[in-house]
Design a protein around this motif. Structure first.
Motif, PDB file in Angstrom:
ATOM      1  N   ARG A  71       0.850  -1.101  -0.085  1.00 51.36           N
ATOM      2  CA  ARG A  71       0.030   0.128   0.055  1.00 51.36           C
ATOM      3  C   ARG A  71       0.909   1.314   0.135  1.00 51.36           C
ATOM      4  O   ARG A  71       1.823   1.281   0.708  1.00 51.36           O
ATOM      5  N   PRO A  72       0.587   2.236  -0.705  1.00 49.24           N
ATOM      6  CA  PRO A  72       1.546   3.509  -0.952  1.00 49.24           C
ATOM      7  C   PRO A  72       1.464   4.197   0.374  1.00 49.24           C
ATOM      8  O   PRO A  72       0.439   4.348   1.174  1.00 49.24           O
ATOM      9  N   VAL A  73       2.537   4.695   0.716  1.00 50.41           N
ATOM     10  CA  VAL A  73       2.795   5.626   1.987  1.00 50.41           C
ATOM     11  C   VAL A  73       2.834   7.191   1.258  1.00 50.41           C
ATOM     12  O   VAL A  73       3.700   7.273   0.364  1.00 50.41           O
ATOM     13  N   ARG A  74       2.316   8.088   1.685  1.00 53.55           N
ATOM     14  CA  ARG A  74       2.316   9.401   1.145  1.00 53.55           C
ATOM     15  C   ARG A  74       3.370  10.071   1.946  1.00 53.55           C
ATOM     16  O   ARG A  74       3.271  10.310   3.287  1.00 53.55           O
ATOM     17  N   VAL A  75       4.342  10.601   1.220  1.00 55.87           N
ATOM     18  CA  VAL A  75       5.531  11.160   1.972  1.00 55.87           C
ATOM     19  C   VAL A  75       5.794  12.250   1.229  1.00 55.87           C
ATOM     20  O   VAL A  75       5.619  12.793   0.354  1.00 55.87           O
ATOM     21  N   PHE A  76       6.962  13.157   1.816  1.00 55.83           N
ATOM     22  CA  PHE A  76       7.525  14.022   1.411  1.00 55.83           C
ATOM     23  C   PHE A  76       8.964  13.789   1.336  1.00 55.83           C
ATOM     24  O   PHE A  76       9.620  12.954   2.028  1.00 55.83           O
ATOM     25  N   VAL A  77       9.723  14.202   0.463  1.00 52.47           N
ATOM     26  CA  VAL A  77      11.231  14.080   0.281  1.00 52.47           C
ATOM     27  C   VAL A  77      11.854  14.879   1.460  1.00 52.47           C
ATOM     28  O   VAL A  77      11.989  16.400   1.237  1.00 52.47           O
ATOM     29  N   GLN A  78      12.224  14.340   2.357  1.00 57.72           N
ATOM     30  CA  GLN A  78      13.098  15.186   3.281  1.00 57.72           C
ATOM     31  C   GLN A  78      14.351  15.554   3.242  1.00 57.72           C
ATOM     32  O   GLN A  78      14.921  16.644   3.458  1.00 57.72           O
ATOM     33  N   ASP A  79      15.194  14.819   2.695  1.00 55.30           N
ATOM     34  CA  ASP A  79      16.536  15.027   2.518  1.00 55.30           C
ATOM     35  C   ASP A  79      17.145  14.371   1.433  1.00 55.30           C
ATOM     36  O   ASP A  79      16.687  13.113   0.870  1.00 55.30           O
ATOM     37  N   VAL A  80      18.020  14.846   0.412  1.00 54.64           N
ATOM     38  CA  VAL A  80      18.648  14.160  -0.696  1.00 54.64           C
ATOM     39  C   VAL A  80      20.228  14.663  -0.330  1.00 54.64           C
ATOM     40  O   VAL A  80      20.566  15.444  -0.390  1.00 54.64           O
ATOM     41  N   GLN A  81      21.010  13.410  -0.289  1.00 49.90           N
ATOM     42  CA  GLN A  81      22.481  13.735  -0.307  1.00 49.90           C
ATOM     43  C   GLN A  81      22.933  13.188  -1.677  1.00 49.90           C
ATOM     44  O   GLN A  81      22.638  12.183  -2.228  1.00 49.90           O
ATOM     45  N   ARG A  82      24.073  13.887  -2.055  1.00 50.98           N
ATOM     46  CA  ARG A  82      24.830  13.758  -3.408  1.00 50.98           C
ATOM     47  C   ARG A  82      26.280  13.745  -2.961  1.00 50.98           C
ATOM     48  O   ARG A  82      26.828  14.382  -1.985  1.00 50.98           O
ATOM     49  N   HIS A  83      27.075  13.122  -3.937  1.00 51.78           N
ATOM     50  CA  HIS A  83      28.342  13.075  -3.989  1.00 51.78           C
ATOM     51  C   HIS A  83      29.171  14.640  -4.362  1.00 51.78           C
ATOM     52  O   HIS A  83      28.459  15.174  -5.064  1.00 51.78           O
ATOM     53  N   PRO A  84      29.779  14.930  -3.263  1.00 56.72           N
ATOM     54  CA  PRO A  84      30.334  16.327  -3.183  1.00 56.72           C
ATOM     55  C   PRO A  84      31.033  16.889  -4.635  1.00 56.72           C
ATOM     56  O   PRO A  84      30.912  18.147  -5.117  1.00 56.72           O
ATOM     57  N   ILE A  85      31.376  15.823  -5.482  1.00 60.02           N
ATOM     58  CA  ILE A  85      31.926  16.051  -6.786  1.00 60.02           C
ATOM     59  C   ILE A  85      31.050  15.657  -7.879  1.00 60.02           C
ATOM     60  O   ILE A  85      30.990  16.668  -8.863  1.00 60.02           O
TER      61      ILE A  85
END
Length: 221
Positions: A71-85
């Protein structure tokens, strides 16, 4: 206010820590789901699918995340981490929310149109706040707030938070006096100003030197 629906498919993740590198090489990204009504769960999902959704949804649109086709869970994207380079995706946090409880979060301000003062070369546009704090139910949260700058016709014309007109069932809680956009006088870049001053000083020194030389020549005569 109409809101577009976004959806993502995810699977529970057993791999943790440094072993997550293998997932990334396979085009997957590690994620975690937590918040209202759910147990904290490690997830994995397709990196390209997430990028596609995130590009449109950002952090202010609800996303339905289905875990193992459940069953789908309704969410917000809270945080996105990326490679610094490389800026490649590294990790994502999904925050499940109570749809019946108001939240307060930052919503992007998008300036639209063209300021007549800029078009007529009477000044330059100075950008103020890029986000404002908004309180609303998760289903009523605006994805962004569009602000027309076509009213900026002369020098010092300003748009404040108090000038915003609400187009939905939400409340802006940022201070009304905060500035969003203003027309200011055109100014030379500091480096250009310094070069201009040096040239001017050099020209003045040259004139003074010529004057002194002429005076000395006159004395000899």
């Amino acid at each position: 206010m109409s809101h577009e629906t976004y959806a993502l498919a995810a699977a529970k993740r057993e791999v943790v820590g440094k072993k997550s590198r293998r997932l990334r090489r396979q085009g997957k990204i590690p994620a975690v789901l937590y918040g209202f009504g759910v147990d904290s769960t490690n997830l994995q999902l397709d990196a390209k699918e997430f990028e596609t959704v995130y590009r449109d949804a950002g952090r202010t649109a609800l996303v339905d995340v289905s875990v193992d086709e459940g069953r789908p869970v309704r969410v917000f994207v809270q945080d996105v981490q990326r490679h610094p380079i490389s800026l490649a995706l590294y990790h994502v946090d999904f925050h499940a929310v109570n749809l019946r409880q108001e939240i307060t979060t930052d919503v992007p301000i998008v300036l639209t149109g063209e300021a007549p003062a800029v078009h007529n070369n009477e000044g330059v546009l100075l950008r103020g706040l890029e986000t404002v704090s908004v309180t609303a139910l998760p289903t009523e949260l605006p994805h962004q707030i569009d602000v027309s700058i076509e009213s900026l016709e002369a020098l010092d014309d300003t748009i404040h938070v108090s000038d915003l007109s609400l187009s939905g069932d939400y409340q802006i809680v940022t201070e009304p006096t905060e500035m969003l956009a203003r027309i200011t006088a055109q100014q030379l870049e500091p480096e250009i100003e310094e070069e201009a001053e040096e040239l001017e000083e050099g020209a003045e020194a040259g004139v003074e030197g010529e004057t002194d030389a002429a005076a000395e020549g006159g004395d000899e005569n």
